[in-house]
Design a protein around this motif. Structure first.
Motif, short mmCIF file in Angstrom:
data_model
loop_
_atom_site.label_atom_id
_atom_site.label_comp_id
_atom_site.label_asym_id
_atom_site.label_seq_id
_atom_site.Cartn_x
_atom_site.Cartn_y
_atom_site.Cartn_z
N ALA A 2 40.32 29.14 66.34
CA ALA A 2 41.22 29.88 65.57
C ALA A 2 42.19 29.01 64.55
N HIS A 3 42.55 27.78 65.31
CA HIS A 3 43.29 26.87 64.39
C HIS A 3 42.52 26.45 63.15
N ARG A 4 41.52 26.50 63.19
CA ARG A 4 40.55 26.30 61.78
C ARG A 4 40.31 27.47 60.85
N LEU A 5 40.51 28.50 61.52
CA LEU A 5 40.08 29.86 60.75
C LEU A 5 40.92 31.00 60.47
N LEU A 6 41.99 30.91 61.37
CA LEU A 6 42.93 32.02 61.38
C LEU A 6 44.20 31.64 60.57
N PRO A 7 44.57 32.38 59.80
CA PRO A 7 45.95 31.79 58.96
C PRO A 7 46.96 32.16 60.32
N ASP A 8 48.06 31.28 60.28
CA ASP A 8 49.24 31.25 61.16
C ASP A 8 49.95 32.81 61.30
#
Length: 251
Positions: free
Chosen positions: A221-227
């Motif tokens: 998710a760190h690479r794909l999901l906006p914070d």
């Protein structure tokens, strides 16, 4: 014997997965969503003792993923404050009861949400220049104390790190290393206070696969999901759990 209530696992499994996602992909800003949720179904001390082995396991998994990408100088600054902060947490825990701890955890949760909303709304603006190291030491002190009491030490450290304008991965790696050391110190404190037990450790073994799955999911998710998506979910969970803990502690 481990905790055997099925209702506990209905709450604990999602909480532990969320903890892994937060640790694996989004720094330490919302780790204590899991603590706030577990404190609704366990005495606070038991919830603290249950989570610390899982946090240390997640830290080890994170260290491998982010190895060498941290800023060692910033880690040292935070730890100079965090060590006495953890010691203060031990002292406070010895003199307050469970209801006071519930109120503390709930207050930290609600204040975190208010701070993030104010930051994102522009009511509070990050400093234009990097804050001095003395502020980092104070942030470490607050983080160490809050982390010991609630596993919620992220906000103070995050506020300081924001001012340094770190690249996303450096920010994540720095928080991973700093809070790994803090969690080792916390474990020693919990053992001293008698918050650890064989039953909790066996329960941790049951929850361990879900913790590791959460770490893996968080790294993805760190690479794909906006914070912003992750933290919006965290805000809602923290407001609900934090408000309930304050209510329970005061009534």
């Amino acid at each position: 014997m481990p905790i055997s209530d099925p209702g506990f696992y209905l709450i604990a499994v999602p909480a532990v997965i969320f903890l892994g996602v937060s640790k694996g992909g989004f720094g330490s800003g919302a780790d204590f969503v899991s603590m706030a949720i577990l404190a609704l179904v366990l005495p606070p001390g038991q919830a603290l003792g249950l989570l610390i082995p899982l946090l240390l396991l997640m830290d080890l998994a994170n260290l491998r993923a982010y190895w060498g990408k941290w800023d060692s100088r910033i880690v040292r600054v935070l730890l100079v404050g965090a060590v006495p902060g953890v010691a203060l947490g031990v002292l406070v825990y010895r003199i307050v009861d469970d209801d006071a701890v519930r109120v503390l955890i709930g207050a930290i949760a609600v204040l975190f949400v208010l701070w993030r909303v104010a930051l994102e709304s522009g009511w509070i603006r990050p400093p234009r220049a990097a804050l001095p190291e003395g502020v980092g030491v104070v942030a470490g002190l607050v983080s160490g104390f809050a982390s010991f009491i609630s596993h919620g030490g992220g906000p103070a450290a995050t506020a300081y790190l924001f001012s340094l304008r770190l690249e996303k991965t450096t920010f994540q790696a720095t928080t991973v290393l700093a809070f790994w050391v803090v969690n080792i110190l916390k474990l020693a404190g919990y053992v001293y206070l008698g918050l650890m037990s064989v039953d909790l450790l066996v329960t941790d073994l049951i929850l361990m696969p879900f913790a590791l799955f959460g770490i893996w999911l968080g790294i993805k998710a760190h690479r794909l999901l906006p914070d912003v998506v992750f933290f919006r979910v965290a805000y809602v969970l923290l407001l609900i759990a934090g408000g309930k803990l304050i209510w329970d502690g005061m009534t």
